[in-house]
Scaffold this active site. Structure first.
Site, PDB file in Angstrom:
ATOM      1  N   ASP A 195       0.689  -1.168  -0.101  1.00 61.26           N
ATOM      2  CA  ASP A 195       0.101  -0.039   0.066  1.00 61.26           C
ATOM      3  C   ASP A 195       0.754   1.322  -0.087  1.00 61.26           C
ATOM      4  OD1 ASP A 195       1.128  -0.069   2.531  1.00 61.26           O
ATOM      5  OD2 ASP A 195      -0.488  -0.488   3.499  1.00 61.26           O
ATOM      6  N   GLU A 229      -1.027  -8.975  -0.869  1.00 61.41           N
ATOM      7  CA  GLU A 229      -1.291  -8.360   0.236  1.00 61.41           C
ATOM      8  C   GLU A 229      -2.173  -7.583   0.012  1.00 61.41           C
ATOM      9  OE1 GLU A 229       0.701  -5.443   3.040  1.00 61.41           O
ATOM     10  OE2 GLU A 229       1.327  -7.031   3.940  1.00 61.41           O
ATOM     11  N   GLU A 286      -1.859   5.106   3.271  1.00 57.40           N
ATOM     12  CA  GLU A 286      -1.892   3.822   2.915  1.00 57.40           C
ATOM     13  C   GLU A 286      -3.328   3.271   2.810  1.00 57.40           C
ATOM     14  OE1 GLU A 286       0.137   5.229   5.309  1.00 57.40           O
ATOM     15  OE2 GLU A 286       2.130   4.363   4.865  1.00 57.40           O
TER      16      GLU A 286
HETATM   17  C1  UD1 Z   1       7.009   4.589   3.386  1.00 60.94           C
HETATM   18  C2  UD1 Z   1       5.668   3.932   3.056  1.00 60.94           C
HETATM   19  C3  UD1 Z   1       4.930   3.449   4.395  1.00 60.94           C
HETATM   20  C4  UD1 Z   1       5.901   2.367   4.728  1.00 60.94           C
HETATM   21  C5  UD1 Z   1       7.170   2.755   5.028  1.00 60.94           C
HETATM   22  C6  UD1 Z   1       8.060   1.538   5.503  1.00 60.94           C
HETATM   23  C7  UD1 Z   1       4.298   5.470   1.455  1.00 60.94           C
HETATM   24  C8  UD1 Z   1       3.270   6.718   1.541  1.00 60.94           C
HETATM   25  N1  UD1 Z   1       4.728   5.228   2.820  1.00 60.94           N
HETATM   26  O1  UD1 Z   1       6.923   5.555   4.598  1.00 60.94           O
HETATM   27  O2  UD1 Z   1       3.735   2.789   3.733  1.00 60.94           O
HETATM   28  O3  UD1 Z   1       5.425   1.833   5.900  1.00 60.94           O
HETATM   29  O4  UD1 Z   1       7.705   3.598   3.860  1.00 60.94           O
HETATM   30  O5  UD1 Z   1       9.217   1.869   6.042  1.00 60.94           O
HETATM   31  O6  UD1 Z   1       4.654   5.060   0.572  1.00 60.94           O
HETATM   32  N2  UD1 Z   1      15.066   7.390   3.735  1.00 60.94           N
HETATM   33  C9  UD1 Z   1      16.427   7.223   3.615  1.00 60.94           C
HETATM   34  N3  UD1 Z   1      16.875   5.966   3.121  1.00 60.94           N
HETATM   35  C10 UD1 Z   1      16.113   4.966   3.029  1.00 60.94           C
HETATM   36  C11 UD1 Z   1      14.708   5.155   3.130  1.00 60.94           C
HETATM   37  C12 UD1 Z   1      14.248   6.320   3.674  1.00 60.94           C
HETATM   38  O7  UD1 Z   1      17.083   8.059   3.657  1.00 60.94           O
HETATM   39  O8  UD1 Z   1      16.423   4.021   2.593  1.00 60.94           O
HETATM   40  C13 UD1 Z   1      14.377   8.753   4.124  1.00 60.94           C
HETATM   41  C14 UD1 Z   1      14.316   9.860   3.120  1.00 60.94           C
HETATM   42  O9  UD1 Z   1      14.590  10.946   3.483  1.00 60.94           O
HETATM   43  C15 UD1 Z   1      12.688   9.751   2.759  1.00 60.94           C
HETATM   44  C16 UD1 Z   1      12.312   9.588   4.210  1.00 60.94           C
HETATM   45  O10 UD1 Z   1      13.189   8.554   4.589  1.00 60.94           O
HETATM   46  O11 UD1 Z   1      12.407  11.175   2.066  1.00 60.94           O
HETATM   47  C17 UD1 Z   1      11.020   8.895   4.088  1.00 60.94           C
HETATM   48  O12 UD1 Z   1      10.676   7.782   3.145  1.00 60.94           O
HETATM   49  P1  UD1 Z   1       9.297   7.576   2.545  1.00 60.94           P
HETATM   50  O13 UD1 Z   1       9.315   6.370   1.825  1.00 60.94           O
HETATM   51  O14 UD1 Z   1       8.704   8.664   2.179  1.00 60.94           O
HETATM   52  O15 UD1 Z   1       8.561   7.094   3.931  1.00 60.94           O
HETATM   53  P2  UD1 Z   1       7.128   6.926   4.669  1.00 60.94           P
HETATM   54  O16 UD1 Z   1       6.273   7.767   3.598  1.00 60.94           O
HETATM   55  O17 UD1 Z   1       7.153   7.568   5.876  1.00 60.94           O
END
Ligand code: UD1
Ligand code: UDP
Length: 380
Positions: A96, A118, A132
């Site tokens: 999601d 899922e 989500e």
């Molecule tokens: C996203 C998903 C959420 C999932 C979660 C798993 C959406 C809307 N949300 O969360 O459903 O539960 O991932 O963890 O798709 N970042 C890094 N390195 C990484 C990963 C993230 O630096 O390997 C940082 C980046 O600055 C990024 C931030 O984390 O901008 C947030 O990542 P993002 O995928 O946008 O997270 P969520 O939306 O909170």
């Protein structure tokens, strides 16, 4: 051979599609085309390394503090070109996230069948988890095959009038992945973590994870404050928090935990190491979806820091409790598990409502059936 493209972008998707990608690689009917959006970077790459998966394309879209529309726009535009170039016969998406919703819309617009792994999880509140709940409902509407992990999720899909013949109950592939990694011994890369596990019988571990977007701000600060209070109240316990890479998560939680002797903050742990940590923990405190599925199957009491859940099965089984994000409530609920042996024992039951380790097998059989190449297996 039919070309099956699996599109994924974040850590939990990577963990849950890994067994499917490995099975597709071994199949005589399908060619496996793994494609990543790179919505996550380090946390995604770590899972691909663990399972030896090399994506054939990588949109590399991640940016710091990325917004939802930015992610979805980049996913749709980037995948549109890849779909045109590689012409998959079906696209698999899992879960999601924004990657999932974008990948599904881009495939639907090119009339490529979407297979949703899922499928059918519902909290019933469109704003929680955000975004989500909306992502999965939108994805359901445009999918051709719905692989529901449980009969509860199938019932949710039927309530939305999706055709029963397009729904298969497979179990969750996270259990396939979990069973694969917990059965093998692991070496902890972080020495502190290795020591915590070695001493777990004398100093029990409370494992904490948090990252939900809707918990950012006051709720996540409550979580940080509650862990700090608990650490002071229970000096014999060790609190381990592998911190999500999201800088906003770190800004909210970590300032509350600085300088505490029995709180250990680490970088995200490699999946195999994290799975062994769940197994070594006494209590799990989390707002994660995947951890809510894994910890019950390892017999760990789980306190979920959310107001609702799309995973009611382990709540019904008594292993998971929803505790919300109120500071006092979190302190009270963790304290009850530590202080009251009977209460702990009532929650520490190994239950497997999410899968039996055969979700991947059922997924491949359902795909074969979709293309007229074979028959489905019995539902989980
Ligand atoms: C996203 C998903 C959420 C999932 C979660 C798993 C959406 C809307 N949300 O969360 O459903 O539960 O991932 O963890 O798709 N970042 C890094 N390195 C990484 C990963 C993230 O630096 O390997 C940082 C980046 O600055 C990024 C931030 O984390 O901008 C947030 O990542 P993002 O995928 O946008 O997270 P969520 O939306 O909170
Ligand atoms: N996980 C991991 N390392 C960590 C923390 C979690 O490998 O340090 C795994 C965990 O076992 C689960 C998945 O990541 O399979 C959950 O990811 P996350 O909580 O980020 O997302 P959600 O499941 O809430 O979408």
């Amino acid at each position: 051979m039919l070309k099956i493209m699996t599109v994924y972008g974040t850590r939990p998707e990577a963990i849950k599609v890994a067994p499917i990608i490995k099975a597709l690689e071994e199949s005589d009917n399908f060619e496996s085309i793994p494609v990543v959006t790179g919505q996550h970077r380090e946390m995604l790459d770590s899972v691909n390394r663990l399972f030896s998966i090399e994506p054939v394309r990588d949109l590399n879209i991640m940016s710091a503090k990325q917004g939802l529309n930015g992610i979805v726009a980049k996913v749709i535009n980037g995948l549109d070109e890849i779909y045109a170039e590689l012409e998959p016969d079906a696209v698999i998406v899992q879960g999601d996230t924004s990657t999932v919703m974008g990948a599904a819309i881009a495939a639907f617009n090119r009339q490529i069948p979407v297979v949703h792994v899922e499928a059918g999880l519902r909290s019933g509140d469109i704003n929680s988890p955000f975004p989500e709940e909306a992502n999965r409902k939108l994805t359901s509407q445009i999918s051709k095959l719905h692989l529901a992990p449980t009969s509860t999720s199938k019932a949710n899909l039927l309530r939305e009038a999706l055709p029963e013949k397009e729904i298969v109950v497979t179990g969750n592939t996270v259990i396939d992945a979990l069973l694969e990694v917990v059965e093998k011994p692991v070496e902890f890369t972080d020495q502190t973590v290795a020591e915590l596990v070695a001493q777990k019988d004398d100093a029990p571990i409370v494992l904490v994870t948090t990252h939900r977007r809707e918990n950012l701000g006051e709720s996540m600060q409550n979580i940080g404050r509650a862990v700090a209070t608990l650490a002071g109240k229970y000096p014999g316990y060790r609190f381990l928090l592998p911190a999500h890479r999201n800088p906003l998560v770190r800004e909210n939680v970590l300032p509350h935990l600085e300088g505490l002797q029995n709180v250990f903050v680490t970088e995200p742990l490699a999946y195999a190491e994290f799975a062994h940590i769940i197994a070594a923990s006494r209590i799990v405190l989390t707002d994660s979806g995947g951890v809510q599925e894994e910890a019950p199957s390892l017999g760990k009491p789980v306190l979920v820091m959310r107001e609702n859940t799309e995973r009611p099965e382990a709540v019904d089984a008594g292993t998971v409790r929803l505790v919300g994000t109120d500071y006092d409530r979190i302190v009270e609920e963790v304290s009850a598990l530590i202080d009251d042996e009977k209460h702990f024992a009532s929650m520490a039951n190994a239950v497997n409502p999410y899968g039996d380790g055969r979700a991947t097998e059922r997924t491949l059989a359902a795909l074969e059936k979709m293309f007229g190449l074979g028959e489905r297996l019995a539902d989980f």
